[in-house]
Design a protein around this motif. Structure first.
Motif, PDB file in Angstrom:
ATOM      1  N   LEU A   1      24.786 -20.231   4.849  1.00  0.00           N
ATOM      2  CA  LEU A   1      26.020 -20.983   5.100  1.00  0.00           C
ATOM      3  C   LEU A   1      26.025 -22.324   4.355  1.00  0.00           C
ATOM      4  N   LEU A   2      24.899 -23.015   4.354  1.00  0.00           N
ATOM      5  CA  LEU A   2      24.847 -24.304   3.666  1.00  0.00           C
ATOM      6  C   LEU A   2      24.952 -24.135   2.148  1.00  0.00           C
ATOM      7  N   GLN A   3      24.400 -23.051   1.634  1.00  0.00           N
ATOM      8  CA  GLN A   3      24.557 -22.798   0.192  1.00  0.00           C
ATOM      9  C   GLN A   3      26.003 -22.473  -0.152  1.00  0.00           C
ATOM     10  N   LEU A   4      26.664 -21.695   0.699  1.00  0.00           N
ATOM     11  CA  LEU A   4      28.078 -21.384   0.469  1.00  0.00           C
ATOM     12  C   LEU A   4      28.946 -22.629   0.595  1.00  0.00           C
TER      13      LEU A   4
ATOM     14  N   ALA B   1      29.751 -27.179   9.465  1.00  0.00           N
ATOM     15  CA  ALA B   1      29.789 -27.315  10.927  1.00  0.00           C
ATOM     16  C   ALA B   1      29.215 -26.070  11.596  1.00  0.00           C
ATOM     17  N   LEU B   2      29.546 -24.902  11.080  1.00  0.00           N
ATOM     18  CA  LEU B   2      29.014 -23.657  11.624  1.00  0.00           C
ATOM     19  C   LEU B   2      27.497 -23.600  11.458  1.00  0.00           C
ATOM     20  N   ALA B   3      27.009 -23.993  10.291  1.00  0.00           N
ATOM     21  CA  ALA B   3      25.561 -24.017  10.047  1.00  0.00           C
ATOM     22  C   ALA B   3      24.870 -24.967  11.010  1.00  0.00           C
TER      23      ALA B   3
ATOM     24  N   VAL C   1      17.722 -18.109   8.156  1.00  0.00           N
ATOM     25  CA  VAL C   1      18.276 -17.591   6.892  1.00  0.00           C
ATOM     26  C   VAL C   1      19.799 -17.744   6.887  1.00  0.00           C
ATOM     27  N   ALA C   2      20.451 -17.440   7.999  1.00  0.00           N
ATOM     28  CA  ALA C   2      21.912 -17.573   8.079  1.00  0.00           C
ATOM     29  C   ALA C   2      22.345 -19.013   7.852  1.00  0.00           C
ATOM     30  N   ILE C   3      21.612 -19.951   8.405  1.00  0.00           N
ATOM     31  CA  ILE C   3      21.919 -21.373   8.210  1.00  0.00           C
ATOM     32  C   ILE C   3      21.811 -21.724   6.732  1.00  0.00           C
TER      33      ILE C   3
ATOM     34  N   PRO D   1      34.243 -25.610   2.983  1.00  0.00           N
ATOM     35  CA  PRO D   1      32.865 -26.123   3.009  1.00  0.00           C
ATOM     36  C   PRO D   1      32.559 -26.928   4.286  1.00  0.00           C
ATOM     37  N   GLN D   2      33.525 -27.672   4.776  1.00  0.00           N
ATOM     38  CA  GLN D   2      33.312 -28.433   6.010  1.00  0.00           C
ATOM     39  C   GLN D   2      33.131 -27.494   7.205  1.00  0.00           C
TER      40      GLN D   2
END
Length: 157
Positions: A152-155, A89-91, A147-149, A84-85
């Motif tokens: 990623l934040l939901q995941l 960070a990727l998001a 949308v990708a952000i 998750p971290q």
């Protein structure tokens, strides 16, 4: 009322305003020749007119997001110890890319459209169409990043 709740409400309102209008305009820009009664330049004109709305809503999204992150973590740190971290960070990295692309779109990609649309008249229709196509592609890229952000934040949880 808790400050964190107020920040969350403000953050989601800003996110909805920015992301919702971005996604709606991407579809309108892509279909501009079919939705503007034979005058597709009207869609790009409305997009340009909404530029301050996009900028202000993104600014609010950043402001409330940064404040919420600070309250949650007590610092601006991005540890990479857990999945998750890493996803968070990727998001956040993708958001920086979205932010830069949004500036580029609003300032440089739209500049030819401003110069070619003088007093409601398109001075060079072919060049204007080429510019409108570039705006549509970059707005689509921004929407895909948005949308990708979110994904990623939901995941990340």
């Amino acid at each position: 009322m808790d400050i964190r709740l107020l920040l969350n409400i403000a953050f989601w309102l800003a996110t909805t305003l920015y992301g919702g209008s971005l996604l709606a305009f991407v579809f309108l820009l892509a279909a501009r020749s079919r939705v503007a009664d034979g005058q597709p330049q009207h869609v790009l004109r409305v997009w340009r007119a909404w530029g301050p709305g996009l900028g202000l809503s993104m600014g609010a999204l950043i402001c409330f997001g940064v404040a919420g992150y600070w309250l949650d973590h007590g610092a601006f740190v991005w540890p990479l110890d857990t999945q998750p971290q890493v996803l968070t960070a990727l998001a956040h990295g993708l958001f920086l890319l979205l932010w830069a692309s949004s500036f580029h779109l609003e300032i440089w990609t739209l500049d030819p459209a401003r110069k070619l649309d003088v007093d409601g008249q398109i001075t060079d229709p072919a060049a204007y169409q080429a510019c409108a196509n570039k705006v549509t592609v970059q707005a689509g890229l921004n929407a895909a990043l948005f949308v990708a952000i979110g994904v990623l934040l939901q995941l990340a949880g």
